[in-house]
Scaffold this motif. Structure first.
Motif, PDB file in Angstrom:
ATOM      1  N   ALA A  80       0.810  -1.225   0.000  1.00 33.58           N
ATOM      2  CA  ALA A  80       0.000   0.000   0.000  1.00 33.58           C
ATOM      3  C   ALA A  80       0.839   1.269   0.000  1.00 33.58           C
ATOM      4  CB  ALA A  80      -0.914  -0.002   1.234  1.00 33.58           C
ATOM      5  N   ALA A  81       2.138   1.123   0.240  1.00 28.92           N
ATOM      6  CA  ALA A  81       3.013   2.289   0.400  1.00 28.92           C
ATOM      7  C   ALA A  81       3.255   3.016  -0.915  1.00 28.92           C
ATOM      8  CB  ALA A  81       4.344   1.855   1.007  1.00 28.92           C
ATOM      9  N   ARG A  82       3.360   4.337  -0.817  1.00 31.69           N
ATOM     10  CA  ARG A  82       3.618   5.163  -1.994  1.00 31.69           C
ATOM     11  C   ARG A  82       5.064   5.656  -2.058  1.00 31.69           C
ATOM     12  NH1 ARG A  82      -1.655   7.353  -0.211  1.00 31.69           N
ATOM     13  NH2 ARG A  82      -0.531   8.990   0.906  1.00 31.69           N
ATOM     14  N   GLY A  83       5.844   5.373  -1.024  1.00 30.00           N
ATOM     15  CA  GLY A  83       7.186   5.915  -0.938  1.00 30.00           C
ATOM     16  C   GLY A  83       8.219   5.181  -1.773  1.00 30.00           C
ATOM     17  N   GLU A  84       9.234   5.918  -2.204  1.00 27.57           N
ATOM     18  CA  GLU A  84      10.384   5.318  -2.892  1.00 27.57           C
ATOM     19  C   GLU A  84      11.218   4.497  -1.904  1.00 27.57           C
ATOM     20  OE1 GLU A  84      14.540   6.860  -5.050  1.00 27.57           O
ATOM     21  OE2 GLU A  84      12.912   8.274  -4.620  1.00 27.57           O
ATOM     22  N   PHE A  85      11.260   4.971  -0.649  1.00 27.42           N
ATOM     23  CA  PHE A  85      11.972   4.277   0.419  1.00 27.42           C
ATOM     24  C   PHE A  85      10.964   3.746   1.442  1.00 27.42           C
ATOM     25  CE2 PHE A  85      15.520   7.653  -0.215  1.00 27.42           C
ATOM     26  CZ  PHE A  85      15.959   7.003  -1.366  1.00 27.42           C
ATOM     27  N   LEU A  86      11.195   2.528   1.918  1.00 27.11           N
ATOM     28  CA  LEU A  86      10.369   1.941   2.975  1.00 27.11           C
ATOM     29  C   LEU A  86      11.200   1.878   4.253  1.00 27.11           C
ATOM     30  CD1 LEU A  86       8.866  -1.130   1.031  1.00 27.11           C
ATOM     31  CD2 LEU A  86       7.944   1.200   1.194  1.00 27.11           C
ATOM     32  N   LEU A  87      10.676   2.469   5.332  1.00 24.92           N
ATOM     33  CA  LEU A  87      11.356   2.432   6.617  1.00 24.92           C
ATOM     34  C   LEU A  87      10.496   1.632   7.584  1.00 24.92           C
ATOM     35  CD1 LEU A  87      12.477   6.183   7.024  1.00 24.92           C
ATOM     36  CD2 LEU A  87      13.467   4.364   5.595  1.00 24.92           C
ATOM     37  N   PHE A  88      11.080   0.595   8.183  1.00 21.59           N
ATOM     38  CA  PHE A  88      10.340  -0.278   9.078  1.00 21.59           C
ATOM     39  C   PHE A  88      10.743  -0.029  10.526  1.00 21.59           C
ATOM     40  CE2 PHE A  88      10.419  -2.574   5.030  1.00 21.59           C
ATOM     41  CZ  PHE A  88       9.088  -2.950   4.893  1.00 21.59           C
ATOM     42  N   CYS A  89       9.745   0.144  11.384  1.00 20.05           N
ATOM     43  CA  CYS A  89       9.966   0.202  12.826  1.00 20.05           C
ATOM     44  C   CYS A  89       8.801  -0.526  13.485  1.00 20.05           C
ATOM     45  CB  CYS A  89      10.097   1.644  13.322  1.00 20.05           C
ATOM     46  SG  CYS A  89       8.670   2.701  12.990  1.00 20.05           S
ATOM     47  N   ASP A  90       8.846  -0.676  14.805  1.00 15.79           N
ATOM     48  CA  ASP A  90       7.822  -1.455  15.508  1.00 15.79           C
ATOM     49  C   ASP A  90       6.983  -0.582  16.434  1.00 15.79           C
ATOM     50  OD1 ASP A  90       8.511  -3.780  14.249  1.00 15.79           O
ATOM     51  OD2 ASP A  90       9.637  -4.618  15.928  1.00 15.79           O
ATOM     52  N   GLY A  91       5.837  -1.101  16.814  1.00 16.72           N
ATOM     53  CA  GLY A  91       4.898  -0.346  17.621  1.00 16.72           C
ATOM     54  C   GLY A  91       5.208  -0.317  19.102  1.00 16.72           C
ATOM     55  N   ASP A  92       6.244  -1.040  19.541  1.00 18.15           N
ATOM     56  CA  ASP A  92       6.585  -1.040  20.964  1.00 18.15           C
ATOM     57  C   ASP A  92       7.959  -0.431  21.234  1.00 18.15           C
ATOM     58  OD1 ASP A  92       7.946  -3.096  19.748  1.00 18.15           O
ATOM     59  OD2 ASP A  92       7.459  -4.608  21.241  1.00 18.15           O
ATOM     60  N   ASP A  93       8.556   0.217  20.224  1.00 17.03           N
ATOM     61  CA  ASP A  93       9.846   0.882  20.393  1.00 17.03           C
ATOM     62  C   ASP A  93       9.675   2.387  20.236  1.00 17.03           C
ATOM     63  OD1 ASP A  93      11.078  -1.638  20.653  1.00 17.03           O
ATOM     64  OD2 ASP A  93      11.253  -1.825  18.471  1.00 17.03           O
ATOM     65  N   GLU A  94      10.779   3.097  20.124  1.00 14.58           N
ATOM     66  CA  GLU A  94      10.728   4.552  19.954  1.00 14.58           C
ATOM     67  C   GLU A  94      11.886   5.000  19.063  1.00 14.58           C
ATOM     68  OE1 GLU A  94      10.921   8.688  22.623  1.00 14.58           O
ATOM     69  OE2 GLU A  94      10.953   6.719  23.607  1.00 14.58           O
ATOM     70  N   VAL A  95      11.571   5.565  17.913  1.00  8.22           N
ATOM     71  CA  VAL A  95      12.637   6.053  17.031  1.00  8.22           C
ATOM     72  C   VAL A  95      13.252   7.311  17.636  1.00  8.22           C
ATOM     73  CG1 VAL A  95      11.567   5.065  14.970  1.00  8.22           C
ATOM     74  CG2 VAL A  95      11.053   7.436  15.607  1.00  8.22           C
ATOM     75  N   GLY A  96      14.549   7.492  17.391  1.00 13.56           N
ATOM     76  CA  GLY A  96      15.244   8.657  17.903  1.00 13.56           C
ATOM     77  C   GLY A  96      15.020   9.881  17.027  1.00 13.56           C
ATOM     78  N   ALA A  97      15.408  11.022  17.543  1.00 12.45           N
ATOM     79  CA  ALA A  97      15.305  12.269  16.774  1.00 12.45           C
ATOM     80  C   ALA A  97      16.136  12.150  15.494  1.00 12.45           C
ATOM     81  CB  ALA A  97      15.805  13.436  17.619  1.00 12.45           C
ATOM     82  N   GLY A  98      15.548  12.564  14.376  1.00 11.93           N
ATOM     83  CA  GLY A  98      16.261  12.534  13.104  1.00 11.93           C
ATOM     84  C   GLY A  98      16.317  11.172  12.431  1.00 11.93           C
ATOM     85  N   TRP A  99      15.538  10.220  12.949  1.00 10.43           N
ATOM     86  CA  TRP A  99      15.591   8.860  12.403  1.00 10.43           C
ATOM     87  C   TRP A  99      15.162   8.803  10.932  1.00 10.43           C
ATOM     88  CZ3 TRP A  99      11.580   5.298  10.939  1.00 10.43           C
ATOM     89  CH2 TRP A  99      12.000   3.981  10.754  1.00 10.43           C
ATOM     90  N   VAL A 100      14.050   9.432  10.597  1.00 14.01           N
ATOM     91  CA  VAL A 100      13.564   9.394   9.210  1.00 14.01           C
ATOM     92  C   VAL A 100      14.586  10.018   8.263  1.00 14.01           C
ATOM     93  CG1 VAL A 100      11.811  10.264   7.605  1.00 14.01           C
ATOM     94  CG2 VAL A 100      11.117   9.363   9.840  1.00 14.01           C
ATOM     95  N   ALA A 101      15.117  11.170   8.619  1.00 11.97           N
ATOM     96  CA  ALA A 101      16.087  11.857   7.767  1.00 11.97           C
ATOM     97  C   ALA A 101      17.367  11.041   7.616  1.00 11.97           C
ATOM     98  CB  ALA A 101      16.405  13.236   8.343  1.00 11.97           C
ATOM     99  N   ALA A 102      17.836  10.425   8.696  1.00  8.03           N
ATOM    100  CA  ALA A 102      19.062   9.638   8.646  1.00  8.03           C
ATOM    101  C   ALA A 102      18.896   8.400   7.771  1.00  8.03           C
ATOM    102  CB  ALA A 102      19.484   9.230  10.058  1.00  8.03           C
ATOM    103  N   MET A 103      17.762   7.743   7.890  1.00 14.45           N
ATOM    104  CA  MET A 103      17.496   6.566   7.062  1.00 14.45           C
ATOM    105  C   MET A 103      17.393   6.944   5.585  1.00 14.45           C
ATOM    106  SD  MET A 103      17.236   3.438   8.088  1.00 14.45           S
ATOM    107  CE  MET A 103      17.008   2.357   9.493  1.00 14.45           C
ATOM    108  N   ALA A 104      16.661   8.012   5.316  1.00 14.38           N
ATOM    109  CA  ALA A 104      16.478   8.439   3.928  1.00 14.38           C
ATOM    110  C   ALA A 104      17.805   8.838   3.297  1.00 14.38           C
ATOM    111  CB  ALA A 104      15.490   9.597   3.865  1.00 14.38           C
ATOM    112  N   ALA A 105      18.644   9.527   4.044  1.00 18.56           N
ATOM    113  CA  ALA A 105      19.953   9.941   3.526  1.00 18.56           C
ATOM    114  C   ALA A 105      20.807   8.718   3.206  1.00 18.56           C
ATOM    115  CB  ALA A 105      20.658  10.836   4.546  1.00 18.56           C
ATOM    116  N   ALA A 106      20.774   7.715   4.071  1.00 17.45           N
ATOM    117  CA  ALA A 106      21.558   6.502   3.836  1.00 17.45           C
ATOM    118  C   ALA A 106      21.061   5.746   2.611  1.00 17.45           C
ATOM    119  CB  ALA A 106      21.507   5.605   5.071  1.00 17.45           C
TER     120      ALA A 106
END
Length: 286
Positions: A80-106
């Motif tokens: 269902a995703a429309r993104g060029e990049f897929l980022l996976f995380c879980d519902g019981d954790d917590e992403v850190g500040a800047g996580w989306v930007a860091a993943m996308a840059a990599a």
């Protein structure tokens, strides 16, 4: 759409708000979305996700309850995703500040990316010591190819499609299998140190041991699946017998503190799961 963040969920009502709040606080200039893939929750997971619609305008909740397991939920959301990049995380954790930007840059330079796993924020100190995770983890070592955890993983959408997504027959270690298949297909796995996820471990010795047994049980099947692709034999009767033989001595020595006891029980349950898995999958690690 540049990025799709995918969160597989099953009864994460007590923790999902923390994860979604962390995502709502992300700073990223390109268009991105969040997809919560509900795997059949019977609590308030879906209602909590929908409450974040105003803070995450591109948030969607998709029904992924047809087949049990996070692999299916991730695949449904990816479809269902429309993104060029897929980022996976879980519902019981917590992403850190800047996580989306860091993943996308990599992912601008890599096909598959794993981030840094931090354990102190969401867990009691004795539990972190039991896992020997005091210094966190980068990419996971396996004795074969490295792999990224499914709770801190980014991939190009086209690469995900090329390997046909996660193996839905696996209820454990799907991320290991996924990372290996991506690399076996000729794609590159990279590490993004600034893509930090605060991981939530199981909170009791009993739940830690149950999880270890299930992971150990899956290992023989994973070996059977990948040995023709060059995976060396990691399991051996010698290691299993050694663990069993030394278990009583190590157990007595571990009674001095909770972390040591948990570590010994966890290893014993993992080996027990491996042994049961060998029998169940008719595999002799000779």
């Amino acid at each position: 759409m540049k990025v799709s963040v995918i969160i597989p969920c099953l009864n994460n009502a007590s923790t999902l708000a923390t994860q979604l709040a962390a995502l709502a606080a992300q700073q990223y200039a390109e268009p991105w979305e969040v997809i919560v893939a509900d795997n059949g929750s019977t609590d308030d997971t879906v209602a909590i996700a929908e409450q974040f619609g105003d803070r995450l305008p591109n948030l969607r909740v998709v029904d992924a309850s047809r087949v049990g397991g996070s692999a299916h939920a991730r695949n449904v959301a990816a479809a269902a995703a429309r993104g060029e990049f897929l980022l996976f995380c879980d519902g019981d954790d917590e992403v850190g500040a800047g996580w989306v930007a860091a993943m996308a840059a990599a992912l601008e330079k890599a096909d598959l990316v794993g981030g840094y796993m931090e354990y102190w924020r969401l867990n009691e100190p004795w539990l972190v010591r039991a896992y020997s995770y005091e210094n966190g983890l980068k990419l996971f070592e396996s004795g074969y190819l490295k792999f990224a955890s499914g709770c801190n993983l980014g991939i190009r959408h086209a690469v995900h499609d090329a390997v046909h997504g996660f193996d839905e027959t696996l209820l454990r270690l799907q991320d290991v299998d996924y990372s290996w298949r991506v690399q076996q297909a000729g794609f590159k796995l990279s590490y993004a140190p600034d893509a930090i996820v605060h991981f939530r471990l199981r909170g009791s010795i009993r739940s830690v041991c149950r999880r270890a047994f299930k992971f150990g049980y899956t290992e023989p099947f994973l070996y059977q699946k990948h040995r023709n692709k060059g995976m060396p034999q990691i399991l051996s009767w010698k290691s299993i017998v050694k663990t069993v033989a030394l278990f009583p001595v190590r157990l007595i020595a571990s009674l001095r503190d909770r972390a040591s006891l948990c570590k010994v029980l966890m290893e014993g349950c993992w080996r027990g799961g491996e042994l049961y898995g060998c029998i169940k999958h008719r595999y002799l690690p000779l």
